[in-house]
Design a protein around this motif. Structure first.
Motif, PDB file in Angstrom:
ATOM      1  N   THR A 196      -4.531   6.367   5.025  1.00  0.00           N
ATOM      2  CA  THR A 196      -5.085   6.518   3.677  1.00  0.00           C
ATOM      3  C   THR A 196      -4.863   7.929   3.155  1.00  0.00           C
ATOM      4  O   THR A 196      -4.417   8.126   2.018  1.00  0.00           O
ATOM      5  CB  THR A 196      -6.586   6.195   3.664  1.00  0.00           C
ATOM      6  N   ARG A 197      -5.176   8.917   3.975  1.00  0.00           N
ATOM      7  CA  ARG A 197      -4.984  10.307   3.550  1.00  0.00           C
ATOM      8  C   ARG A 197      -3.523  10.589   3.234  1.00  0.00           C
ATOM      9  O   ARG A 197      -3.193  11.282   2.270  1.00  0.00           O
ATOM     10  CB  ARG A 197      -5.492  11.258   4.637  1.00  0.00           C
ATOM     11  N   SER A 198      -2.631  10.041   4.053  1.00  0.00           N
ATOM     12  CA  SER A 198      -1.203  10.256   3.840  1.00  0.00           C
ATOM     13  C   SER A 198      -0.740   9.629   2.530  1.00  0.00           C
ATOM     14  O   SER A 198      -0.013  10.258   1.754  1.00  0.00           O
ATOM     15  CB  SER A 198      -0.414   9.670   5.015  1.00  0.00           C
ATOM     16  N   LEU A 199      -1.160   8.392   2.256  1.00  0.00           N
ATOM     17  CA  LEU A 199      -0.739   7.713   1.036  1.00  0.00           C
ATOM     18  C   LEU A 199      -1.299   8.404  -0.201  1.00  0.00           C
ATOM     19  O   LEU A 199      -0.590   8.569  -1.208  1.00  0.00           O
ATOM     20  CB  LEU A 199      -1.190   6.248   1.072  1.00  0.00           C
ATOM     21  N   VAL A 200      -2.547   8.800  -0.144  1.00  0.00           N
ATOM     22  CA  VAL A 200      -3.157   9.500  -1.279  1.00  0.00           C
ATOM     23  C   VAL A 200      -2.433  10.821  -1.543  1.00  0.00           C
ATOM     24  O   VAL A 200      -2.193  11.192  -2.694  1.00  0.00           O
ATOM     25  CB  VAL A 200      -4.659   9.720  -1.042  1.00  0.00           C
ATOM     26  N   ALA A 201      -2.052  11.512  -0.475  1.00  0.00           N
ATOM     27  CA  ALA A 201      -1.322  12.776  -0.639  1.00  0.00           C
ATOM     28  C   ALA A 201       0.031  12.544  -1.308  1.00  0.00           C
ATOM     29  O   ALA A 201       0.467  13.341  -2.155  1.00  0.00           O
ATOM     30  CB  ALA A 201      -1.142  13.463   0.711  1.00  0.00           C
ATOM     31  N   MET A 233      -3.972   3.164 -15.328  1.00  0.00           N
ATOM     32  CA  MET A 233      -5.101   4.092 -15.202  1.00  0.00           C
ATOM     33  C   MET A 233      -5.657   4.175 -13.794  1.00  0.00           C
ATOM     34  O   MET A 233      -6.600   4.927 -13.542  1.00  0.00           O
ATOM     35  CB  MET A 233      -6.209   3.709 -16.185  1.00  0.00           C
ATOM     36  N   MET A 234      -5.094   3.396 -12.875  1.00  0.00           N
ATOM     37  CA  MET A 234      -5.499   3.445 -11.472  1.00  0.00           C
ATOM     38  C   MET A 234      -4.292   3.123 -10.600  1.00  0.00           C
ATOM     39  O   MET A 234      -3.481   2.266 -10.957  1.00  0.00           O
ATOM     40  CB  MET A 234      -6.578   2.393 -11.172  1.00  0.00           C
ATOM     41  N   TRP A 235      -4.194   3.809  -9.477  1.00  0.00           N
ATOM     42  CA  TRP A 235      -3.253   3.429  -8.428  1.00  0.00           C
ATOM     43  C   TRP A 235      -4.050   2.764  -7.306  1.00  0.00           C
ATOM     44  O   TRP A 235      -5.102   3.269  -6.898  1.00  0.00           O
ATOM     45  CB  TRP A 235      -2.529   4.637  -7.852  1.00  0.00           C
ATOM     46  N   SER A 236      -3.544   1.666  -6.797  1.00  0.00           N
ATOM     47  CA  SER A 236      -4.098   1.073  -5.585  1.00  0.00           C
ATOM     48  C   SER A 236      -3.028   1.135  -4.508  1.00  0.00           C
ATOM     49  O   SER A 236      -1.906   0.668  -4.719  1.00  0.00           O
ATOM     50  CB  SER A 236      -4.512  -0.382  -5.806  1.00  0.00           C
ATOM     51  N   VAL A 237      -3.378   1.709  -3.364  1.00  0.00           N
ATOM     52  CA  VAL A 237      -2.391   1.870  -2.292  1.00  0.00           C
ATOM     53  C   VAL A 237      -2.532   0.803  -1.210  1.00  0.00           C
ATOM     54  O   VAL A 237      -1.844   0.866  -0.196  1.00  0.00           O
ATOM     55  CB  VAL A 237      -2.465   3.280  -1.672  1.00  0.00           C
ATOM     56  N   GLY A 238      -3.408  -0.190  -1.425  1.00  0.00           N
ATOM     57  CA  GLY A 238      -3.508  -1.237  -0.429  1.00  0.00           C
ATOM     58  C   GLY A 238      -4.522  -2.293  -0.782  1.00  0.00           C
ATOM     59  O   GLY A 238      -5.495  -2.025  -1.495  1.00  0.00           O
ATOM     60  N   ASN A 239      -4.296  -3.498  -0.279  1.00  0.00           N
ATOM     61  CA  ASN A 239      -5.207  -4.613  -0.499  1.00  0.00           C
ATOM     62  C   ASN A 239      -5.621  -5.242   0.819  1.00  0.00           C
ATOM     63  O   ASN A 239      -4.767  -5.660   1.605  1.00  0.00           O
ATOM     64  CB  ASN A 239      -4.540  -5.689  -1.355  1.00  0.00           C
ATOM     65  N   GLU A 240      -6.926  -5.280   1.062  1.00  0.00           N
ATOM     66  CA  GLU A 240      -7.497  -5.937   2.248  1.00  0.00           C
ATOM     67  C   GLU A 240      -6.698  -5.570   3.503  1.00  0.00           C
ATOM     68  O   GLU A 240      -6.265  -6.422   4.275  1.00  0.00           O
ATOM     69  CB  GLU A 240      -7.579  -7.451   2.035  1.00  0.00           C
TER      70      GLU A 240
END
Length: 804
Positions: A433-438, A409-416
């Protein structure tokens, strides 16, 4: 020569791999591999003689077989176990009749830098150790002859991880045989854009591989319920070879919702027919649910407000290492479910496909995480070296593989991520961040995207990108209340919390005095316990963290915090905070490395379930006259009363936001009894007694009947007891195991974070009264008997039945 013959009709009631009733064949390709450590020229060659190599079955992790040593380049943070380079080889036959089929091999995860050859032809490389990938073999196979596949795994450059990674082909491998016209890998995408109690609209986008063959086919789409009853059907003529997905819409009436309490699963079946012949059948799981995140009201599932009560989990399975085992993962989830957990964060990488399937079936909400670092490194040889070339492909493959799981139910594209910081010209965090979300949203628009942030100030570049749907806070529980001042209108998920430290069965007095170890994250621990323990009173935690009770209080009383993921559900190999060598595994878990619950397990169970709970700690073996704090976690009751040798020590009720009660007693040996009451009536009683001299062993199998499939496991707990059956709280006797029957001892453990004993053994010292033997089934039905013995103690046996 050892080889597996594939793609022919097995006799004696076997199956025909080309039977028309199911044209899609996905064969378990885990058995009969040859393995060797090292790296020599020619090991990829078809004619290389590998007879001297070890024969084994996958999944496999060679690092877990090694010796603990602080000098290993993985460092203590990486588990103090060896890395290196290893090779796997396998021979198999393909009949001449298979020519014209599409044949591929699927790897669900190889750590790391894997390179693959088929019959001496180089297929490619995947540096990321957590990502699934496929290679087509069709053009390079010897039909009617012998084929050789070779895999090089290079985990020599270390440290490349901040925790234990393992080494090898540590997840499942499958051989895929299809007709040339077939649904592409991860080629089905099922969404439910309109959900109500009366009906649900099901949209299916199907990507079909047909090469350049632009012909007409029939696509039949069927929705089946959990009992495989047909609920809806759509049949349409389609044009193949366009390269575009084929879209289908169906309607289901009176849908049953997927939820954490009732994880109901439908199946969407896609059939491709040409001239009446079934060329492919592809099944996609479907869990019908609607969910949302609100900036002030938190999380809602199927129209009902609820908290995501989750834990973070690394991928190792304790004594089994990184090698994935379905039963071992299922056991972990069962233990977590029993204490009220409904959420899993796959920290900090894509998980095994089979773990997500378990979460679908068992009812867990998953935060599916991609990366622990981007361009800027955390370890000398980590993924930052491969970021520029591989991150887009790796992220796309993760989303494509996992986007049909209702549990996700969630994607996480990075940690700390280090790119959280940076000012002036250094705002790369916003751009990335914008690139990964896209990338994610080009493949899935149905789930929010977040990152786990340890910088929760307004200058965080990841948040300033404006691309994230959820703001993930790591720790900083004292700042949750000010979240909307920092990020007006945003939605909050506590992506990582707590980092409290405990050793099962160890207690530092006084219970209400905190031990913040180390005093700062970048400083070594200057003080600590001589036995490298941390107090299980919930009074020891890191400077960036907080106690379990403090975190729970902040979480449960703030509706804006949609969910939290405790660091961690289980102890894991590596990151032995706050200590260094001889410690080699973590202290963070609510369960220890062997899966034995620490005392705070009962705190969560009392807070997160509606079950009556009564637990008292510590044990009752102390020095005469010593002042001892006795704590009780209880639920479904108004009060708890404590008795020492039959004399009441007073009634206690939780005050305000307190989640426990405490008595300070002068120790006297004997019996400690707690009684919980509601409206004056007894709810539960709990008794612990002073243990005498060690006298006997007890064995308890978590399951006394398991499958004779060569994979299934029974986890057998060993308890060291006195003559009256009381657990010896500090017992450390060496326990030897003897196994009879068609099974093997897969591993042994005791939960100690400082033990350097091998997990691959038939003996283990007890740690604070407990040890564990993991029994792995053979492939024949059998009665199995495990015997545990120790010098001077009465031995114990347990029977386990292997059924076909």
């Amino acid at each position: 020569m050892t080889y597996l013959v594939l793609l022919f009709a097995f006799s004696s009631g076997g199956i025909n791999l080309f039977a028309q009733q199911h044209p899609r064949q996905e064969v378990d390709f885990n058995k009969g591999w040859k393995f060797a450590l090292g790296d020599q020229p020619g090991w990829s060659a078809t004619d290389f003689n590998d007879k001297s190599w070890r024969t084994l079955n996958l999944p496999h992790d060679w690092s877990i077989e090694g010796k603990f040593d602080q000098k290993h380049p993985a460092t203590v943070g990486g588990g103090a176990l060896p890395g290196g380079t290893g090779w796997y080889r396998k021979q198999f036959q393909v009949p001449a009749t298979a020519k014209g089929k599409y044949i591929a091999i699927d790897f669900d995860g190889v750590y790391r830098n894997s390179e693959v050859w088929i019959n001496g032809h180089y297929l490619g490389k995947r540096p990321n150790g957590y990502i699934a990938f496929r290679y087509e073999l069709t053009k390079y196979l010897r039909y009617g002859g012998l084929n050789t596949i070779a895999v090089k795994v290079d985990n020599a450059q270390q440290p490349n991880s901040r925790w234990y990674s393992g080494s090898g082909i540590y997840r499942d491998v499958k051989l895929i045989t299809l007709n040339p016209i077939h649904v592409a890998q991860w080629g089905s995408y099922v969404t439910t854009p309109e959900v109500s109690n009366q009906s649900v609209k099901v949209d299916v986008a199907l990507q079909v591989n047909s090469g350049t063959n632009k012909q007409t086919a029939v696509l039949k789409t069927i929705v089946l319920d959990a009992d495989k009853k047909v609920l809806a059907t759509n049949t349409q003529q389609v044009q193949l070879g366009t390269g575009q997905p084929i879209n289908t819409t169906l309607l289901i009436k009176n849908p049953i919702r997927w939820s954490v309490d009732h994880p109901y699963l439908y199946t969407v079946q896609s059939q491709i027919l040409v001239n009446g012949k079934l060329l492919d059948r592809y099944d996609t799981p479907l869990g019908i649910r609607s969910f949302s995140f609100n900036s002030h009201k938190g999380f809602t599932l199927n129209g009902k407000a609820m908290k995501i009560r989750g834990v973070c989990m690394h991928h190792d399975l304790g004594a089994l290492g990184a090698a994935f085992n379905l039963r071992a993962a299922e056991r972990q989830l069962e233990i977590l479910k029993s204490m009220g957990v409904n959420g899993i964060r796959t920290s900090h990488n894509p998980p095994a496909k089979a773990l997500l399937e378990l979460c679908d079936k068992m009812g867990f909400i998953v935060m599916d995480e991609a990366f622990d670092m981007w361009e800027k490194k955390k370890s000398e040889f980590d993924y930052h070296l491969d970021w520029a070339k591989w991150h887009k492909k790796d992220l796309e493959d993760q989303i494509l593989r996992d986007r049909n799981h209702p549990s996700v139910m969630m994607w996480s594209v990075g940690n700390e991520i280090p790119e959280q910081g940076g000012t002036g010209a250094d705002t790369s965090g916003r751009v990335i961040t914008r690139s990964l979300v896209a990338i994610v949203k080009s493949l899935d628009k149905t789930r929010p995207i977040t990152t786990g942030n340890n910088n929760v100030e307004a200058n965080n570049n990841l948040v300033l990108s404006g691309a994230l749907d959820l703001i993930g806070y790591n720790y900083n529980h004292d700042k949750w209340k000010d979240f909307h001042k920092t990020y007006p209108g945003q939605k909050l998920i506590a992506s990582e919390t707590t980092s409290a430290l405990q050793t099962r069965g160890s207690y530092d007095m006084k219970s209400d005095s905190a031990r913040i170890w180390p005093v700062r994250w970048d400083l070594p621990l200057l003080t600590g316990n001589a036995d490298f323990s941390c107090s299980a009173y919930d009074n020891c935690y890191t400077p960036w963290g907080s106690s379990h009770e403090q975190t729970l209080q902040a979480f449960e009383n703030n509706p804006a915090v949609s969910g939290m993921f405790v660091w961690t559900g289980f102890d894991y190999l590596g990151e032995p905070t706050p200590y260094t060598w001889p410690a080699r595994s973590s202290y963070f878990g609510i369960m220890d490395l062997a899966g034995f619950p620490k005392d705070v397990y009962h705190l969560y169970k009392s807070a997160w379930t509606d079950k009556p709970v009564l637990h008292i700690l510590p044990h009752w073996n102390w020095k005469a006259g010593q002042e001892i704090d006795v704590i009780s976690y209880y639920s479904q009751a108004d009060e708890a009363e404590l008795y020492l040798n039959g004399v009441s020590q007073g009634k206690k009720s939780k005050q305000g936001q307190d989640m426990k009660v405490m008595w300070r007693l002068t120790y006297a040996p004997g019996e400690l009894k707690a009684v919980s009451r509601k409206a004056g009536k007894i709810v539960l009683e709990k008794i612990i007694r002073t243990a005498g001299a060690p006298a006997k062993l007890e064995l308890i199998a978590d399951r006394s009947t398991i499958k004779a499939d060569g994979k299934d496991l029974s986890f057998v707990t060993v308890r060291v007891l006195d003559k009256d059956g009381n657990l010896i709280p500090n017992a450390d006797q060496l326990i030897s195991f003897k196994l009879e029957g068609e099974a093997e001892i897969a591993a042994v453990d005791n939960g100690s974070p400082i033990s350097h004993e091998s997990f691959q053994a038939n003996q283990r010292k007890a740690f604070n009264g407990l040890a564990l033997a993991i029994i792995k089934a053979g492939e024949k039905a059998s009665d199995v008997t495990l015997t545990a013995s120790s010098v001077g103690l009465q031995s114990a046996t347990v029977a386990i039945q292997l059924k076909p």
